[in-house]
Motif scaffolding. Structure first.
Motif, PDB file in Angstrom:
ATOM      1  N   VAL A  67       0.868  -1.172   0.000  1.00  0.00           N
ATOM      2  CA  VAL A  67       0.000   0.000   0.000  1.00  0.00           C
ATOM      3  C   VAL A  67       0.903   1.219   0.000  1.00  0.00           C
ATOM      4  O   VAL A  67       1.707   1.410   0.917  1.00  0.00           O
ATOM      5  N   GLU A  68       0.804   2.017  -1.043  1.00  0.00           N
ATOM      6  CA  GLU A  68       1.579   3.254  -1.083  1.00  0.00           C
ATOM      7  C   GLU A  68       0.709   4.364  -0.521  1.00  0.00           C
ATOM      8  O   GLU A  68      -0.381   4.615  -1.035  1.00  0.00           O
ATOM      9  N   ALA A  69       1.182   5.023   0.518  1.00  0.00           N
ATOM     10  CA  ALA A  69       0.451   6.139   1.109  1.00  0.00           C
ATOM     11  C   ALA A  69       1.211   7.417   0.785  1.00  0.00           C
ATOM     12  O   ALA A  69       2.348   7.590   1.228  1.00  0.00           O
ATOM     13  N   ILE A  70       0.604   8.273  -0.011  1.00  0.00           N
ATOM     14  CA  ILE A  70       1.238   9.549  -0.327  1.00  0.00           C
ATOM     15  C   ILE A  70       1.014  10.480   0.856  1.00  0.00           C
ATOM     16  O   ILE A  70      -0.130  10.716   1.253  1.00  0.00           O
ATOM     17  N   VAL A  71       2.101  10.973   1.444  1.00  0.00           N
ATOM     18  CA  VAL A  71       1.981  11.831   2.626  1.00  0.00           C
ATOM     19  C   VAL A  71       2.685  13.157   2.379  1.00  0.00           C
ATOM     20  O   VAL A  71       3.496  13.285   1.466  1.00  0.00           O
ATOM     21  N   GLN A  72       2.355  14.113   3.222  1.00  0.00           N
ATOM     22  CA  GLN A  72       2.945  15.448   3.067  1.00  0.00           C
ATOM     23  C   GLN A  72       4.184  15.580   3.940  1.00  0.00           C
ATOM     24  O   GLN A  72       4.235  15.027   5.030  1.00  0.00           O
TER      25      GLN A  72
END
Lengths: 90, 286
Positions: free
Chosen positions: B195-200
């Motif tokens: 699962v790729e979670a794009i975060v800031q």
């Protein structure tokens, strides 16, 4: 309108965890929250609709939303959330 | 969330991540997914490498392992082979997983070993002050790319799919309910799940690229993605240049540790009652 009573919610804020990033304040759809002294503060808890987006998006686990009358779990009611947990150890 | 907090080592909180960092959101999402599945704390092992994202295991009240840079999947493979009954989760960052640990990543995916990998992609090396990583988009700035990054970035989901992962999904720290659902599905998948979670990263990526603080970065992330279900019905010009979020690949296949146990049983059956000598070995020798 339905005859069901309006649901009300309690917002629990752990000020010690909050870093004041304003994510919850900005993305709250009902503008319930505001910042006071650099920490989040529930200004209008009566407007809360319980979508829990503040709780889910908070990076610091600093806020939680409970329906009124809901079981809060062990020790939340009488827990002093400003005290660090290690202070409670003897 | 009081019951959520019971999954944390509360004496270590508040965590050291910057104000508005998305890693906390992803950590919270993992905990909520674990809570929904009601997993036994003693049957979960969480492994991480080095980087901002990998600090997460220090705050989680499971059996956790903080390993060498990029080697989280290598350690996790060892744990899974030694104790196949454990639920092994790897929390890793984009630099950790795609640069230093790139080889471990593709080979774990190729073996289809039952590990759930959560890649927190903040497009930059945050802990070491903002060098560009293999996930930094072309043209974006970093400490080591003061005139813009020349290199093209990975599409990590396509990479995982091509390498053989059986569950691949992507979400962002803005779309948290989706992220929780995807992590829950990934935990249930028997095989390698990513699962790729794009975060800031407001401190380094947001500041260096003049995107802004946490709120502006979340809006920027939201504008850069489109749900895979919505993308099917949208005109192509609205999808162009955007990343797809949602479940991107789900193709169950035979799992490595199960195959390994089967092989051991087969060899044991073949050599049952073996007393030495040339039995079974004769055909291999000249």
């Amino acid at each position: 309108m339905s005859d069901q009573p309006k649901k009300t919610y309690i917002l629990i804020v752990r000020e010690r965890y909050c870093k004041g990033c304003t994510i919850c304040v900005t993305f709250c759809p009902k503008h319930v929250l505001s910042l006071r002294g650099g920490k989040v503060w529930a200004e209008h808890p009566e407007l809360c609709i319980g979508c829990k987006m503040c709780e889910l998006r908070c990076p610091d686990f600093a806020i939680e939303v409970h329906e009124k009358g809901e079981e809060l779990g062990s020790g939340v009611d009488d827990m002093d959330l400003d005290l660090p947990p290690e202070a409670l150890h003897d | 969330m009081s019951s959520t907090l019971s999954y944390f080592r509360q004496e270590n909180l508040p965590h050291i991540w910057c104000p508005g960092c998305g890693h906390g959101t992803v950590t919270g999402s993992l905990i909520r997914a674990i809570q929904r599945l009601d997993l036994d704390k003693n049957k979960v092992c969480i492994v991480s490498g080095i980087g901002c994202s990998s600090r997460a295991v220090g705050y989680l009240d499971f059996d956790t392992l903080h390993t060498a840079h990029g080697r989280a999947l290598a350690f996790a493979t060892g744990i899974k082979l030694a104790r196949p009954e454990l639920k092994v989760i790897v929390m890793t960052g984009d630099g950790d997983c795609t640069a230093i640990g790139g080889n471990h990543f593709i080979h774990a995916a190729r073996r289809n070993i039952d590990i759930t990998t959560i890649v927190m992609n903040n497009n930059i090396y945050g802990m070491t002050s903002g060098q560009y990583s293999p996930m930094t988009p072309k043209g974006m700035y970093g400490t080591t790319a003061p005139y813009g990054n020349l290199e093209r970035s990975f599409d990590l989901c396509e990479l995982a799919k091509a390498a053989g992962a059986t569950y691949v999904a992507r979400a962002t720290s803005y779309h948290v309910p989706l992220l929780i659902d995807l992590i829950e599905a990934a935990l249930q998948n028997k095989g390698f799940s990513m699962v790729e979670a794009i975060v800031q990263c407001p401190t380094y990526f947001g500041r260096k690229n003049k995107v802004g603080g946490p709120v502006e970065m979340l809006n920027w992330i939201k504008d850069g993605v489109v749900n895979v279900k919505a993308a099917a019905s949208l005109p192509p010009e609205k999808v162009a240049g955007k990343k797809l979020i949602g479940e991107l690949h789900n193709a169950p296949a035979s799992e490595y540790t199960a195959d390994y146990d089967e092989l051991i049983a087969k060899v044991q059956r073949t050599y049952e009652g073996f007393q030495g000598g040339l039995y079974g070995c004769a055909s291999n020798s000249d």
